[in-house]
Write an enzyme that holds these catalytic residues in place. Structure first.
Site, PDB file in Angstrom:
ATOM      1  N   GLY A  89       1.951   2.030  10.845  1.00  0.00           N
ATOM      2  CA  GLY A  89       2.935   3.105  10.712  1.00  0.00           C
ATOM      3  C   GLY A  89       3.628   3.461  12.019  1.00  0.00           C
ATOM      4  N   HIS A 108      -9.564   1.237   4.340  1.00  0.00           N
ATOM      5  CA  HIS A 108      -8.300   1.348   5.063  1.00  0.00           C
ATOM      6  C   HIS A 108      -8.494   2.260   6.280  1.00  0.00           C
ATOM      7  CE1 HIS A 108      -4.209   2.567   6.047  1.00  0.00           C
ATOM      8  NE2 HIS A 108      -3.875   1.380   5.578  1.00  0.00           N
ATOM      9  N   GLY A 144       4.723   1.191   4.625  1.00  0.00           N
ATOM     10  CA  GLY A 144       6.026   1.831   4.436  1.00  0.00           C
ATOM     11  C   GLY A 144       7.073   0.943   3.781  1.00  0.00           C
ATOM     12  N   GLU A 173      -6.088  -5.113  10.065  1.00  0.00           N
ATOM     13  CA  GLU A 173      -5.081  -4.097  10.336  1.00  0.00           C
ATOM     14  C   GLU A 173      -5.380  -3.431  11.675  1.00  0.00           C
ATOM     15  OE1 GLU A 173      -2.841  -2.873   6.601  1.00  0.00           O
ATOM     16  OE2 GLU A 173      -4.481  -1.481   6.852  1.00  0.00           O
ATOM     17  N   ASN A 203       0.875  -1.175   0.000  1.00  0.00           N
ATOM     18  CA  ASN A 203       0.000   0.000   0.000  1.00  0.00           C
ATOM     19  C   ASN A 203       0.909   1.220   0.000  1.00  0.00           C
ATOM     20  OD1 ASN A 203      -1.764   2.071   0.505  1.00  0.00           O
ATOM     21  ND2 ASN A 203      -2.221   1.465   2.618  1.00  0.00           N
ATOM     22  N   TRP A 204       0.966   1.880  -1.137  1.00  0.00           N
ATOM     23  CA  TRP A 204       1.890   3.020  -1.256  1.00  0.00           C
ATOM     24  C   TRP A 204       1.360   4.294  -0.619  1.00  0.00           C
ATOM     25  CZ3 TRP A 204       5.688   3.809  -5.846  1.00  0.00           C
ATOM     26  CH2 TRP A 204       6.585   2.731  -5.875  1.00  0.00           C
ATOM     27  N   LYS A 205       0.096   4.283  -0.201  1.00  0.00           N
ATOM     28  CA  LYS A 205      -0.504   5.487   0.397  1.00  0.00           C
ATOM     29  C   LYS A 205      -0.256   6.686  -0.543  1.00  0.00           C
ATOM     30  CE  LYS A 205       0.024   3.251   4.799  1.00  0.00           C
ATOM     31  NZ  LYS A 205      -0.043   3.379   6.248  1.00  0.00           N
ATOM     32  N   GLU A 225      -6.868   4.662   7.387  1.00  0.00           N
ATOM     33  CA  GLU A 225      -6.720   6.107   7.160  1.00  0.00           C
ATOM     34  C   GLU A 225      -7.958   6.681   6.475  1.00  0.00           C
ATOM     35  OE1 GLU A 225      -2.870   5.624   5.362  1.00  0.00           O
ATOM     36  OE2 GLU A 225      -2.190   4.959   7.330  1.00  0.00           O
ATOM     37  N   SER A 258       2.913  -2.441  10.242  1.00  0.00           N
ATOM     38  CA  SER A 258       4.334  -2.540  10.612  1.00  0.00           C
ATOM     39  C   SER A 258       4.986  -3.859  10.203  1.00  0.00           C
ATOM     40  CB  SER A 258       4.514  -2.283  12.110  1.00  0.00           C
ATOM     41  OG  SER A 258       4.019  -1.002  12.463  1.00  0.00           O
TER      42      SER A 258
HETATM   43  P1  PGA Z   1       2.565   0.105   7.650  1.00  0.00           P
HETATM   44  O1  PGA Z   1       1.131   0.360   6.974  1.00  0.00           O
HETATM   45  O2  PGA Z   1       3.089  -1.192   7.094  1.00  0.00           O
HETATM   46  O3  PGA Z   1       3.391   1.298   7.244  1.00  0.00           O
HETATM   47  O4  PGA Z   1       2.331   0.023   9.130  1.00  0.00           O
HETATM   48  C1  PGA Z   1       0.257  -0.705   6.762  1.00  0.00           C
HETATM   49  C2  PGA Z   1      -0.971  -0.196   6.046  1.00  0.00           C
HETATM   50  O5  PGA Z   1      -1.370   0.948   6.299  1.00  0.00           O
HETATM   51  O6  PGA Z   1      -1.558  -0.910   5.209  1.00  0.00           O
END
Ligand code: PGA
Length: 234
Positions: free
Chosen positions: A160, A85, A218, A154, A7-9, A87, A196
């Site tokens: 993150g 997601h 990330g 998640e 997931n590149w966000k 976010e 993470s």
């Molecule tokens: P992260 O993000 O690996 O940076 O914790 C996971 C995600 O948001 O899918």
């Protein structure tokens, strides 16, 4: 075979995606690799890596400035989209009902939705983790699914943050999700773990029962970080 989804966000450029896709194309693996990227990069092509979006509109078309429909994502050649997601739930107000409407749009347009569920720190501390996960699964998945979907667990407090739940906590969450999916007539639906994930913990996490792969934020942005996750499991 595991599913390794990135997931590149809101990161990257077409050039950086092309570079990572190029690096990944020579990696020997039986795992299914997916990169969910910003809409502007959906046109980047790859034979080995499936490209996905990170969200779709709950609407088909019309006066929704700034939104992108599932049919537009499919029109770009994408095969997957993340839905719900953490976010999007946190910053855009997505609820289980919104997530379900978006998943319906994804399915109606031939996309495989990666539907995310998970608890916040407040919910965890209130002892509501299992309740939030189960209601997330039951309420976020459309009722009449007859094509592939993927679910991602998640834990929102860990994303993150460099934090991960214990293996026992991940096992309990994934067993609950697998049992709930079976009860909904969706046994066999892959369930990914996300938050993470990195090269040093990926193999251990994917050895936990009912963990069918990972959703990586990330550590999916750079080949040097993502390839060790892909090659950590057969
Ligand atoms: P992260 O993000 O690996 O940076 O914790 C996971 C995600 O948001 O899918």
């Amino acid at each position: 075979m595991k599913i390794i989804a990135g997931n590149w966000k809101m990161n990257g450029t077409c050039a950086s995606l092309e570079s990572v896709v190029h690096d990944l194309s020579s990696v020997e693996t039986n795992n299914r690799i997916i990169l969910c990227v910003p809409y502007t990069m959906l046109g980047v092509k790859s034979d080995k890596i499936a490209i996905g979006a990170q969200d779709v509109s709950a609407h088909t078309h019309g006066a929704y400035t700034g939104e992108v429909s599932a049919s537009m994502v499919a029109d770009m050649g994408a095969k997957y989209t993340i839905i719900g997601h953490s976010e999007c739930r946190q910053y855009h107000g997505d609820t289980n009902d919104t997530v379900r409407a978006k998943a319906e749009q994804a399915l109606a347009n031939g996309l495989i939705p990666i539907i995310c569920v998970g608890e916040t720190m407040d919910e965890k501390q209130a002892g509501k983790t299992m309740e939030i996960i189960e209601s997330g699964v039951r309420e976020s998945i459309p009722s009449d699914v007859n094509s592939d979907i993927i679910v991602a667990y998640e834990p929102r407090w860990a994303i993150g943050a460099g934090l991960t739940p214990t293996s026992d906590e991940i096992a309990a969450a994934h067993t609950l999700i697998a049992n709930t999916l079976t009860d909904m007539g969706l046994s066999g639906t892959p369930v990914l773990y996300g938050a993470s994930v990195k090269g040093s913990n990926a193999a251990e996490i994917m050895s936990i029962p009912n963990v069918d792969g990972v959703l990586v934020g990330g550590a999916s942005l750079k080949s040097d970080d993502f390839i060790p996750i892909i090659t950590s499991v057969k």
